[in-house]
Design an enzyme around this catalytic site. Structure first.
Site, mmCIF file in Angstrom:
data_model
loop_
_atom_site.group_PDB
_atom_site.id
_atom_site.type_symbol
_atom_site.label_atom_id
_atom_site.label_comp_id
_atom_site.label_asym_id
_atom_site.label_seq_id
_atom_site.Cartn_x
_atom_site.Cartn_y
_atom_site.Cartn_z
ATOM 1 N N CYS A 33 -27.888 2.953 -13.712
ATOM 2 C CA CYS A 33 -27.753 1.901 -12.691
ATOM 3 C C CYS A 33 -29.081 1.535 -12.043
ATOM 4 C CB CYS A 33 -26.743 2.322 -11.632
ATOM 5 S SG CYS A 33 -25.105 2.551 -12.316
ATOM 6 N N HIS A 70 -27.991 -2.557 -5.569
ATOM 7 C CA HIS A 70 -27.099 -2.234 -6.688
ATOM 8 C C HIS A 70 -25.663 -2.327 -6.177
ATOM 9 C CE1 HIS A 70 -25.124 -0.444 -9.967
ATOM 10 N NE2 HIS A 70 -24.904 0.716 -9.369
ATOM 11 N N ASN A 81 -19.175 -2.911 -10.654
ATOM 12 C CA ASN A 81 -20.460 -2.233 -10.907
ATOM 13 C C ASN A 81 -20.874 -2.514 -12.355
ATOM 14 O OD1 ASN A 81 -22.523 -0.441 -11.413
ATOM 15 N ND2 ASN A 81 -21.525 1.305 -10.407
HETATM 16 O O1 UT7 Z 1 -23.410 3.133 -9.960
HETATM 17 C C1 UT7 Z 1 -23.809 4.454 -9.770
HETATM 18 C C2 UT7 Z 1 -23.483 4.868 -8.446
HETATM 19 N N1 UT7 Z 1 -22.046 5.053 -8.322
HETATM 20 C C3 UT7 Z 1 -21.557 5.049 -7.145
HETATM 21 O O2 UT7 Z 1 -22.288 4.810 -6.219
HETATM 22 C C4 UT7 Z 1 -20.101 5.396 -6.930
HETATM 23 C C5 UT7 Z 1 -20.004 6.178 -5.665
HETATM 24 N N2 UT7 Z 1 -18.659 6.607 -5.316
HETATM 25 C C6 UT7 Z 1 -17.710 5.742 -4.897
HETATM 26 O O3 UT7 Z 1 -17.908 4.543 -4.866
HETATM 27 C C7 UT7 Z 1 -16.404 6.316 -4.391
HETATM 28 O O4 UT7 Z 1 -16.532 7.725 -4.242
HETATM 29 C C8 UT7 Z 1 -15.193 6.011 -5.306
HETATM 30 C C9 UT7 Z 1 -14.848 4.542 -5.186
HETATM 31 C C10 UT7 Z 1 -15.530 6.352 -6.736
HETATM 32 C C11 UT7 Z 1 -13.977 6.810 -4.880
HETATM 33 O O5 UT7 Z 1 -13.660 6.577 -3.514
HETATM 34 P P1 UT7 Z 1 -13.360 7.806 -2.544
HETATM 35 O O6 UT7 Z 1 -13.001 7.233 -1.242
HETATM 36 O O7 UT7 Z 1 -14.540 8.735 -2.615
HETATM 37 O O8 UT7 Z 1 -12.063 8.412 -3.183
HETATM 38 P P2 UT7 Z 1 -11.809 9.877 -3.804
HETATM 39 O O9 UT7 Z 1 -12.535 10.034 -5.099
HETATM 40 O O10 UT7 Z 1 -12.076 10.882 -2.744
HETATM 41 O O11 UT7 Z 1 -10.263 9.801 -4.106
HETATM 42 C C12 UT7 Z 1 -9.309 9.638 -3.039
HETATM 43 C C13 UT7 Z 1 -7.904 9.572 -3.631
HETATM 44 C C14 UT7 Z 1 -7.620 10.697 -4.605
HETATM 45 O O12 UT7 Z 1 -6.272 11.093 -4.398
HETATM 46 P P3 UT7 Z 1 -5.953 12.450 -3.567
HETATM 47 O O13 UT7 Z 1 -6.629 13.541 -4.306
HETATM 48 O O14 UT7 Z 1 -6.524 12.209 -2.200
HETATM 49 O O15 UT7 Z 1 -4.464 12.492 -3.619
HETATM 50 C C15 UT7 Z 1 -7.704 10.046 -5.962
HETATM 51 O O16 UT7 Z 1 -6.903 10.653 -6.942
HETATM 52 O O17 UT7 Z 1 -7.744 8.354 -4.380
HETATM 53 C C16 UT7 Z 1 -7.206 8.656 -5.681
HETATM 54 N N3 UT7 Z 1 -7.710 7.653 -6.611
HETATM 55 C C17 UT7 Z 1 -7.083 6.508 -6.896
HETATM 56 N N4 UT7 Z 1 -5.935 5.991 -6.454
HETATM 57 C C18 UT7 Z 1 -5.586 4.761 -6.920
HETATM 58 C C19 UT7 Z 1 -8.875 7.714 -7.329
HETATM 59 N N5 UT7 Z 1 -9.000 6.605 -8.071
HETATM 60 C C20 UT7 Z 1 -7.909 5.841 -7.828
HETATM 61 C C21 UT7 Z 1 -7.479 4.587 -8.276
HETATM 62 N N6 UT7 Z 1 -6.322 4.097 -7.804
HETATM 63 N N7 UT7 Z 1 -8.216 3.855 -9.154
#
Ligand code: UT7
Length: 324
Positions: free
Chosen positions: A114, A251, A281
């Protein structure tokens, strides 16, 4: 005489097929609400069978060359950032070179995921300032859809395909007060974190392409800290106060990262170019794609002070300050 790399044209390209969150929710266990709330993404473009990183890069490069109003044959350097090349080799940059008729110069790919466009820009800028080349086409292009695990909802909803490009020309514009061009670039890498965002395959390990794997929450935490730090470094290097920045082109990984980084720097959110809602992204393509959108819609104008920033797998991260 001070040679600088002056930006003289931008271009971008997207696949034909737009995919909304609602459409994605029909094939993956997710919802529009979750994606919008956690990421700000509403739409992404996904390459069809006849669209590749090379075809998208070629389209974006052609538009940047047209915007610059130059002969493609005068481009003597192509640096293409991608993590999804058409083939393991030759470099996708050489495909673009052939298609655009920029033959005879230097052409190679850069892999910094990225942050790839920032790395490519840094390399091209160094080569232009040392006289190795005179006109550079710098491209970020990806077809991440080809390395997504469509069963993994934690990654597949986040990415899209696309390409963006700029033409840089080595010039001494004679204006020492407010010179145009790339004013400062800072790049970093920290391999200690390479298991937080990676692809689980490759030619020399599995002999396969592999799929994207990410520990999103941990990447998020590092992203805000690293991006705020590198933005401050690049501004300090150029002696530019944050208040003088006209635009930030970040980004486009997550709207919450954009907001948190702007807040940390004390930057008004209306100075931040946001396209993550439309493109998702697009990895190395995201910064030049967003830059091209804002140049073409008239927000970014000649003379504006613009800072580009990105962070990605490796980890790698960087920022570049440019007067347009
Ligand atoms: O380009 C390189 C750089 N990349 C980035 O900068 C990405 C950085 N990270 C992020 O943008 C965020 O961490 C994410 C968007 C990837 C995830 O958001 P989050 O608020 O950190 O969510 P999480 O991973 O902590 O997941 C929260 C909940 C989980 O459920 P439980 O365990 O709380 O029951 C996941 O299973 O959301 C669930 N979840 C989803 N639910 C519906 C994860 N993905 C999905 C989904 N749809 N697509």
């Amino acid at each position: 005489m001070t040679l600088r790399s002056v930006l003289i044209g931008t271009g971008s390209a997207l696949p034909r097929n737009a995919v909304s969150n609602a459409e994605l929710a029909q094939r993956v266990d997710t919802t529009d609400e979750w994606i919008v709330e956690r990421t700000g993404i509403r739409n992404r473009y996904i390459a069809g069978p006849d669209e590749t990183t090379g075809t998208l890069a070629t389209q974006a490069g052609r538009k940047a060359i047209e915007a610059a109003g130059i002969d493609p044959g005068s481009v003597d350097l192509i640096v293409l950032a991608t993590a999804t090349p058409d083939q393991t080799f030759p470099a996708t940059a050489t495909i673009v070179q052939k298609e655009l008729g920029c033959n005879g110069g230097i052409a190679f790919d850069v892999a910094a995921v990225c942050s790839g466009f920032l790395y490519a820009l840094g390399v091209a800028d160094s080569m232009l300032r040392t006289g190795m080349a005179r006109r550079a086409l710098v491209i970020g292009a990806e077809t991440f859809s080809r390395i997504l695990d469509w069963e993994d909802r934690t990654t597949c909803v986040l990415f899209g395909d696309g390409a963006g490009a700029v033409v840089l020309e080595a010039r001494d514009d004679g204006n020492e007060d407010k010179p145009r061009g790339v004013l400062a670039t800072r790049l970093h890498a920290d391999g200690d974190h390479n298991q937080l965002l990676y692809v689980d395959g490759g030619p020399s390990t599995t002999g396969t392409v592999g799929k994207v794997r990410m520990k999103g929450r941990e990447v998020f935490r590092h992203a805000v800290t690293n991006l705020a730090e590198v933005l401050n470094e690049v501004l300090a290097e150029a002696g530019t106060p944050v208040a003088e920045i006209d635009w930030v082109v970040p980004h486009q990984a997550n709207a919450r990262i954009l907001d948190a980084t702007a807040r940390k720097l004390g930057l008004s959110p209306d100075k931040v170019i946001v396209t993550v809602d439309q493109h998702a992204n697009t990895s190395a393509a995201s910064v030049p794609l967003a830059l091209d959108v804002a140049v073409r819609d008239g927000r970014i104008k000649p003379g504006d002070l613009v800072v580009l920033e990105a962070m990605g797998g490796g980890f790698t991260w960087g920022a570049s300050l440019i007067r347009i």
